[in-house]
Design a protein around this motif. Structure first.
Motif: not given
Length: 119
Positions: A20-24, A38-51
């Motif tokens: 959702t955050v990536n698309k948004l 935008g890049s910082q937001l996408r990386r942080a959002a992706i970092s959660i499920p990756l971790n």
């Protein structure tokens, strides 16, 4: 019974939120912010499920798994700050901010509980 990181409710929620955050961010932000906030937001959002996934791969070591869960929690907090910035910079409407902020607050609580209760 949990057989995979994909069975963890917090992983499922974090994964969906990252999509959702990536698309948004790609549809909402002006071009000059795509590579900054935008890049910082996408990386942080992706970092959660990756971790969560990486930590689960090390679940035999409680200490290592919890370390990755704490990293995911840190990224969750980072997203909440970035969402505030997007709201205050008037890129994100108040309603969308409140919905996403509440969702990430919930994920943060789930992560905290998992850290506290894992083995």
């Amino acid at each position: 019974m949990i057989k995979s990181f994909r069975d963890l409710k917090v992983y499922q929620k974090a994964y969906q939120l990252s999509i959702t955050v990536n698309k948004l961010s790609l549809s909402l932000l002006p071009r000059h912010e795509l590579y900054e906030l935008g890049s910082q937001l996408r990386r942080a959002a992706i970092s959660i499920p990756l971790n969560i996934a990486e930590g689960y791969g090390r679940k035999d070591s409680n200490k290592e798994f919890k370390h990755f869960l704490r990293n995911a929690l840190g990224s969750c907090n980072e997203i909440q700050v970035l969402l505030e910035m997007l709201r205050d910079l008037e890129y994100l409407e108040k309603g969308a901010y409140e919905e996403l902020n509440e969702a990430y607050d919930h994920v943060g609580r789930q992560l905290y509980k998992l850290i506290q209760t894992w083995k």
